[in-house]
Scaffold this active site. Structure first.
Site, short mmCIF file in Angstrom:
data_model
loop_
_atom_site.label_atom_id
_atom_site.label_comp_id
_atom_site.label_asym_id
_atom_site.label_seq_id
_atom_site.Cartn_x
_atom_site.Cartn_y
_atom_site.Cartn_z
N GLY A 12 0.84 -1.21 0.00
CA GLY A 12 0.00 0.00 0.00
C GLY A 12 0.87 1.25 0.00
CG ASP A 71 7.37 3.92 11.80
OD1 ASP A 71 7.42 2.74 11.40
OD2 ASP A 71 6.93 4.24 12.91
N GLY A 156 -4.76 -0.79 5.09
CA GLY A 156 -4.70 -0.61 6.54
C GLY A 156 -6.02 -0.12 7.12
CE1 TYR A 157 -5.86 -0.55 12.52
CE2 TYR A 157 -3.78 0.42 11.81
CZ TYR A 157 -4.48 -0.48 12.58
OH TYR A 157 -3.79 -1.33 13.43
NE ARG A 184 2.71 6.39 3.44
CZ ARG A 184 1.59 5.90 4.03
NH1 ARG A 184 0.43 5.97 3.42
NH2 ARG A 184 1.67 5.36 5.22
P1 IMP Z 1 4.80 0.70 9.78
O1 IMP Z 1 5.22 -0.20 8.67
O2 IMP Z 1 5.35 0.30 11.12
O3 IMP Z 1 5.02 2.14 9.45
O4 IMP Z 1 3.23 0.44 9.92
C1 IMP Z 1 2.32 1.34 9.47
C2 IMP Z 1 0.91 0.79 9.73
O5 IMP Z 1 0.07 1.89 10.04
C3 IMP Z 1 0.34 0.15 8.47
O6 IMP Z 1 0.57 -1.23 8.42
C4 IMP Z 1 -1.15 0.48 8.61
O7 IMP Z 1 -1.76 -0.44 9.46
C5 IMP Z 1 -1.13 1.83 9.30
N1 IMP Z 1 -1.11 2.92 8.31
C6 IMP Z 1 -0.08 3.75 8.00
N2 IMP Z 1 -0.42 4.58 7.00
C7 IMP Z 1 -1.69 4.27 6.68
C8 IMP Z 1 -2.57 4.78 5.69
O8 IMP Z 1 -2.25 5.67 4.89
N3 IMP Z 1 -3.80 4.21 5.68
C9 IMP Z 1 -4.18 3.23 6.53
N4 IMP Z 1 -3.38 2.69 7.44
C10 IMP Z 1 -2.13 3.21 7.52
#
Ligand code: IMP
Length: 206
Positions: A12, A71, A156-157, A184
């Protein structure tokens, strides 16, 4: 900077980076471009910034290109800002996005008042070369969690996250519309502005 390693295994996120950076003439290389597979670093940081830097620095030691790491995560006020830096792991191992969405909804199931279901997405990008962070960029977007996931887009969410100015969830926004307002999207625009304005920190990146 014409070529960049986008240091994430999250499809994603990769889609969102490619959509924003390729039109700017930046070639986006994924982790599959590395000569050999590299184990993911443990995300031991307590903040989005610490984890973004840790990932960017780690992957930059495995490539001769600048490495960009993201992150990001969801902060739910009623859950004391959880899942936060643990967004990718909320609810325990073995859950997919749907399972994590269910776990978050379950955790706030006793809260009916929309005003008390406030939440935000945060994103920190870190750009590193040869093991050192060169710059970080961030973004934040406010919203609230609805009671049932809505919309097929994003990841994700996104289907839970209602964005008042858009009048719908991020799962219902098309990718360009999400990018225009998302955490983002903001962080990527800050990175591009630094590149276009000749920011001296980025001058040696080729
Ligand atoms: P990271 O890889 O530790 O940065 O995990 C980020 C997590 O936050 C993702 O796996 C999603 O569950 C959530 N997340 C981050 N950005 C988004 C977004 O743009 N939409 C929905 N969920 C997000």
């Amino acid at each position: 900077m014409k070529r960049l390693l986008v240091a994430t295994g999250n499809p994603g996120k990769v889609r969102e980076f490619a959509r924003a950076l390729i039109p700017e003439g930046i070639e986006v290389l994924g982790l599959d471009s590395l000569k050999e597979a590299v184990a993911e670093p443990e995300e031991t940081g307590l903040t989005f910034e610490a984890n973004a830097m840790l990932k960017a620095e780690y992957y930059s030691l495995h490539t001769d290109k600048p490495a960009l790491a993201d992150d990001s995560g969801l902060e739910v006020d009623a859950l004391d800002k959880a899942p936060g830096v643990k967004s990718a792991r909320y609810g325990g191992p073995g859950l997919d996005d749907d399972g994590r969405n269910r776990a978050v909804l379950e955790a706030i199931s006793d809260i009916a008042d929309p005003a008390r279901r406030s939440a935000r997405f945060r994103c920190v990008l870190a750009l590193a070369a040869a093991g050192r962070t060169i710059a970080t960029f961030d973004g934040v977007v406010e919203g609230r969690l609805i009671e049932e996931p809505r919309g097929p887009n994003g990841f994700g969410y996104d289907p839970l996250f209602f964005h008042e100015p858009s009048g719908c969830t991020f799962g219902e926004l098309d990718p360009a519309a999400k990018q225009a307002v998302s955490h983002r999207g903001q962080a990527i625009r800050a990175l591009l502005e630094a590149l276009h304005s000749g920011d001296s920190r980025l001058a040696d990146l080729g």
